[in-house]
Design a protein around this motif. Structure first.
Motif, short mmCIF file in Angstrom:
data_model
loop_
_atom_site.label_atom_id
_atom_site.label_comp_id
_atom_site.label_asym_id
_atom_site.label_seq_id
_atom_site.Cartn_x
_atom_site.Cartn_y
_atom_site.Cartn_z
N GLY A 17 31.57 34.12 38.96
CA GLY A 17 32.58 34.48 39.95
C GLY A 17 33.30 35.75 39.59
O GLY A 17 33.57 36.61 40.44
N VAL A 18 33.63 35.90 38.31
CA VAL A 18 34.30 37.12 37.83
C VAL A 18 33.41 38.33 38.05
O VAL A 18 33.86 39.39 38.53
N VAL A 19 32.13 38.20 37.70
CA VAL A 19 31.19 39.31 37.85
C VAL A 19 31.00 39.66 39.33
O VAL A 19 31.02 40.85 39.71
N GLY A 20 30.84 38.65 40.17
CA GLY A 20 30.65 38.90 41.59
C GLY A 20 31.84 39.63 42.21
O GLY A 20 31.67 40.59 42.97
N GLY A 21 33.05 39.18 41.87
CA GLY A 21 34.23 39.85 42.39
C GLY A 21 34.38 41.26 41.86
O GLY A 21 34.78 42.18 42.59
#
Length: 430
Positions: free
Chosen positions: A114-118
């Motif tokens: 999720g952190v990477v996607g955001g």
């Protein structure tokens, strides 16, 4: 000459008055104590015991985390001078990435994904606004639309393909297969003791126990991480040379560049962090229900942007705003119409207090606002007296109505970064 003599004392008095009105820690604690007593009194008068129950505040804490992370992400971006309307889209990317990774590798992989996607969404916004000079609002809206279309397309081909492993595991074109539970944090002994006190419904004491129990009973580790991120953001942005340089890019990038600050680099870093925080908020939503779902963010990115404005571009203010909106959002799940009905009386009391404060200020515009507040308070009291509950439709509207009211009341004290939203080209400060 006489004009200067007459004006200067007024200016000094105004400055001193402003300094006196700043909230100090003792004043904040006093306000919190007064708020607790008021909540307890409303609970006793209305019989709405869910108003201060641990279930209510646990739900409020869970609802506040994604909103707060989105607001904190917006703060990082706008402190560097970039308006980030694309928080909603970055949260969508975070929910999808978390659903995909969590299904295959577990909830902690979902957090990282999720952190990477955001962050990728934040870097795309940086590329458009910083490098190519696209209008910040246009770029943010485009990212929201792009993210919505992208996650729908990827969900269809990754989760909803006939005969695929994901489809066999329970996925379809609107949701991912389920992921494992994330462990929660509970303080043994203390949680049970507070629950015992809460069940007695004692005035103030049981209410405080219910609030405290929400902070020590089955708390998500992502919630604890969020608390650390808020504290860390404050120290990084306001207590480090990196933060000073980053905030200078949002105040006066030309002057910052003339002093050797690489403005582009700091804007890119701020937007990467902004997107990562929003993506973490999206991951929290997916982890909470164990799956990614279409339209899972539900406008929380926009409400997060509202908390940033309400919080006056400060981490503490964002946390307070997220807590308020999370509390109102939790009413839909825990309290329902009866609890919202009790809040009508609380809103009337707060409006009367606001009216008294406006009259005390002595300004003509304040008197008009005070009169309007008194009229609305009277209407709320009448509404409360003539009804026993609130319609479900109004309960569903409560978080969004709160957003509008809070922003309208806070509008006069806001102070955004001076250069936020303004285009900047490299070399202007040389």
């Amino acid at each position: 000459m006489s004009t200067d003599v007459n004006t200067t004392p007024k200016t000094r008095r105004g400055t001193a008055g402003t300094a006196r009105r700043r909230l100090t820690y003792p004043v904040v604690l006093l306000l919190l104590a007064g708020g607790l007593v008021l909540f307890s009194l409303i609970r006793v008068l209305t019989g709405a015991n869910d108003l201060t129950s641990s279930n209510q505040f646990s739900s409020a804490l869970s609802a506040a985390v994604p909103i707060g992370l989105a607001g904190l992400g917006g703060l990082w971006a706008e402190r560097a001078g970039v308006v980030n309307i694309g928080l909603e889209g970055m949260m969508m990317l975070g929910t999808f990435a978390a659903g995909w990774a969590g299904w295959q590798y577990g909830p902690w992989a979902a957090v990282l994904a999720g952190v990477v996607g955001g962050a990728l969404g934040g870097l795309l916004h940086a590329l458009a606004t910083v490098t190519f000079g696209v209008d910040h609002i246009v770029s943010g809206v485009a990212i929201n639309i792009l993210a919505l279309g992208l996650v729908r397309y990827l969900a269809k081909i990754w989760f909803g393909a006939d005969g695929s492993e994901a489809a066999k595991a329970g996925g379809n074109d609107k949701q991912s297969p389920p992921m494992d539970d994330m462990p929660t944090f509970t303080v043994p002994g203390l949680s049970d003791g507070l629950h015992t006190i809460e069940k007695h419904h004692w005035f103030v004491v049981s209410d405080l126990a219910g609030i405290l129990r929400a902070a020590v009973h089955e708390v998500s580790w992502v919630t604890l991480l969020t608390v650390v991120l808020f504290a860390g953001s404050f120290f990084v942005l306001w207590r480090s040379s990196f933060g000073l340089r980053l905030r200078s890019c949002g105040e006066n990038p030309t002057a910052a560049e003339s002093l050797g600050v690489n403005v582009y680099r700091y804007k890119y870093a701020a937007l990467a962090v902004s997107g990562a925080l929003a993506g973490l908020g999206g991951a929290f939503l997916a982890i909470g229900v164990h799956i990614y779902q279409e339209q899972q963010t539900g406008g929380r990115g926009y409400i997060g942007l509202a908390t940033m404005i309400f919080g006056n571009w400060r981490p503490g203010g964002v946390a307070m705003g997220a807590g308020l909106f999370g509390f109102m959002d939790a009413l839909r799940v825990v309290g329902g119409g009866a609890t919202v009905h009790g809040l009508l009386l609380l809103a009337a009391v707060l409006l009367l207090a606001l009216a008294a404060w406006k009259v005390r200020a002595g300004l003509r515009s304040g008197r008009v606002q005070a009169a309007v507040s008194v009229v609305i308070a009277a209407l709320l009291v009448i509404w409360y007296a003539l009804t026993e509950t609130v319609a479900l439709e109004f309960v569903e509207m409560t978080p969004y109505v709160t957003t509008l009211l809070v922003l309208s009341l806070a509008a006069q004290r806001l102070r955004p970064p001076r250069a936020v939203g303004k285009s900047y080209r490299k070399g202007e400060g040389v």
